[in-house]
Design a protein around this motif. Structure first.
Motif, short mmCIF file in Angstrom:
data_model
loop_
_atom_site.label_atom_id
_atom_site.label_comp_id
_atom_site.label_asym_id
_atom_site.label_seq_id
_atom_site.Cartn_x
_atom_site.Cartn_y
_atom_site.Cartn_z
N ARG A 93 41.38 9.13 51.60
CA ARG A 93 40.37 8.58 52.49
C ARG A 93 39.72 10.34 53.74
NH1 ARG A 93 40.71 4.88 50.74
NH2 ARG A 93 41.07 2.04 51.29
N ASP A 94 39.60 11.17 52.38
CA ASP A 94 39.47 12.43 53.11
C ASP A 94 38.07 12.18 54.09
OD1 ASP A 94 40.56 12.76 50.84
OD2 ASP A 94 39.13 14.12 49.43
N THR A 95 37.77 13.46 54.95
CA THR A 95 37.58 13.79 56.00
C THR A 95 38.09 14.91 56.91
OG1 THR A 95 36.06 13.45 58.06
CG2 THR A 95 38.24 11.78 57.77
N SER A 139 53.63 13.02 43.77
CA SER A 139 53.52 13.41 44.72
C SER A 139 51.53 14.18 44.26
CB SER A 139 54.29 14.46 45.94
OG SER A 139 53.30 15.50 46.41
N SER A 140 51.48 15.27 45.43
CA SER A 140 50.49 15.99 44.94
C SER A 140 50.75 17.26 45.38
CB SER A 140 49.42 15.59 45.74
OG SER A 140 48.27 16.13 46.02
N ILE A 141 49.71 18.48 44.34
CA ILE A 141 49.29 20.07 44.32
C ILE A 141 49.32 19.99 46.05
CG2 ILE A 141 46.83 20.25 44.15
CD1 ILE A 141 47.36 22.98 43.38
N GLN A 147 44.42 20.90 51.80
CA GLN A 147 43.79 20.72 51.64
C GLN A 147 42.71 20.34 52.61
OE1 GLN A 147 42.60 22.00 48.90
NE2 GLN A 147 40.10 20.57 48.82
N TYR A 148 42.17 21.76 52.93
CA TYR A 148 40.72 20.82 54.14
C TYR A 148 40.27 19.43 53.94
CZ TYR A 148 36.54 22.81 56.10
OH TYR A 148 35.87 22.94 57.29
N GLY A 149 39.54 18.45 54.23
CA GLY A 149 39.56 17.76 53.85
C GLY A 149 40.75 16.17 54.01
N GLN A 150 42.22 16.94 54.24
CA GLN A 150 43.20 15.93 54.08
C GLN A 150 44.11 16.04 54.63
OE1 GLN A 150 43.22 17.01 49.22
NE2 GLN A 150 42.89 14.45 49.21
N ALA A 151 44.66 16.15 55.77
CA ALA A 151 45.32 16.47 57.39
C ALA A 151 45.98 14.83 56.92
CB ALA A 151 44.50 16.22 58.42
N ASN A 152 45.10 13.91 56.58
CA ASN A 152 45.63 12.86 55.88
C ASN A 152 46.83 12.66 54.71
OD1 ASN A 152 43.33 12.43 55.00
ND2 ASN A 152 42.94 10.40 55.81
N TYR A 153 46.35 12.42 53.81
CA TYR A 153 47.09 12.89 52.08
C TYR A 153 48.11 13.82 52.36
CZ TYR A 153 46.49 12.89 47.42
OH TYR A 153 46.46 12.45 45.72
N ALA A 154 47.65 14.95 52.73
CA ALA A 154 48.68 16.40 52.68
C ALA A 154 50.13 16.03 52.94
CB ALA A 154 47.82 17.18 53.47
N GLY A 184 47.98 18.14 39.97
CA GLY A 184 46.73 19.19 40.63
C GLY A 184 45.88 18.00 40.43
N TYR A 185 45.02 19.00 40.42
CA TYR A 185 43.31 18.18 40.00
C TYR A 185 43.65 17.63 38.48
CZ TYR A 185 41.66 19.35 44.79
OH TYR A 185 42.12 19.53 46.34
N VAL A 186 43.79 16.11 38.61
CA VAL A 186 43.18 15.41 37.06
C VAL A 186 41.92 14.80 36.69
CG1 VAL A 186 44.55 14.03 35.73
CG2 VAL A 186 45.82 15.15 37.97
#
Ligand code: CAA
Length: 247
Positions: A93-95, A139-141, A147-154, A184-186
């Motif tokens: 939910r990027d923002t 998980s994720s890179i 990542q800019y826009g991904q405080a929740n996801y990171a 990373g980005y797949v």
């Protein structure tokens, strides 16, 4: 190779599909969950056409009670305990944080991180009793570098590795390994949903020069599952085309 019962959460997604296919082709009996029945049916037909049969249970991993029911349904239908668990289900939910709503925060933390509790808790005791288990968190890179826009996801993705390294310590004596794979980005729908111009800038930062392939992540997940991998626990395997090399 021993054939095991494997539960891959979010198996109908981009990386999940490749993990399901890989594990099935390795001879494991694979189950996954789904939330949308119509989409699940189409996916199951696609899997069958590729020669892969998958047991599917309805349910949302962000719901603790539903997760207990899913685990129980899988074990009943497959007539045995889950020995391999891949906590793969995830959403974005990027923002930017100053615009983020509580719902955007909670949806991501519930689905990506709290689901690790919800699904692992009902499988861990039988793994401990049987003295064998393999648990892998996807998980994720961006859990490693932010990542800019991904405080929740990171935050959720970083939390997944904290979960891995604690669970690895508690269960090492029980023949259970717990590891993290950080893609990373797949080239999945999730990454293709990033605006084109933003994605182009991200790809330009990847030394290998391209997005990853889901199969390249599935290859690494499978690596952790072997009996020969018994001494690898608490690891975080970054697979990102060189995009982030922190250690
Ligand atoms: N660093 C610095 N500034 C940045 C930036 C960055 N990385 N990214 C955007 N900005 C700047 C923009 O240049 C713009 O600046 P100006 O206003 O001065 O022109 C500003 O930030 C835009 O800010 P807004 O708050 O208005 O942002 P927005 O609402 O337009 O969109 C966003 C922001 C949603 C974060 C969008 O940039 C985006 O989608 N970024 C990609 C996020 C991402 O990588 N998501 C990964 C999804 S895939 C995945 O998660 C799988 C995995 O595990 C890898």
């Amino acid at each position: 190779m021993t054939s095991r019962i494997a539960f891959v959460t979010g198996g109908t997604g981009g990386i999940g599909t490749a993990i399901v296919q890989r594990l099935a082709r390795e001879g494991h009996r694979v189950a996954t969950n789904y939330r949308d029945a119509g989409r699940a049916q189409a996916w199951r037909e696609r899997m069958a056409a590729s020669g892969v049969s998958v047991m599917m249970v309805p349910g949302d991993v962000s719901d603790p009670d539903a997760s207990v029911e899913m685990v129980s349904a899988v074990q009943k239908a497959m007539d045995g305990p889950i020995e391999i668990l891949v906590n793969n289900a995830g959403i974005t939910r990027d923002t930017t944080f100053h615009k983020m709503t509580y719902a955007q925060w909670m949806d991501v933390v519930n689905t990506n991180l709290n689901a690790c509790f919800n699904v692992t808790r009902p499988v861990i005791e039988s793994m401990r009793e049987r003295k064998w288990g393999r648990i892998v968190q996807i998980s994720s890179i961006n859990g490693q570098k932010g990542q800019y826009g991904q405080a929740n996801y990171a935050a959720a993705k970083a939390g997944m590795h904290g979960f891995t390294i604690s669970l690895a310590q508690e269960n090492a004596r029980f023949g259970i390994t717990v590891n993290t794979v950080s893609p990373g980005y797949v080239g999945t729908d999730m990454v293709m949903a990033v605006p084109d111009e933003v994605r182009a800038k991200i790809v330009a930062q990847i030394p290998v020069g391209r997005l990853g392939k889901p199969e390249e992540i599935a290859y690494a997940v499978n690596f952790f599952l072997a009996d020969e991998a018994a001494w690898i626990t608490g690891a975080n395997l970054a697979i990102n085309g060189g995009h982030y090399m922190g250690w």
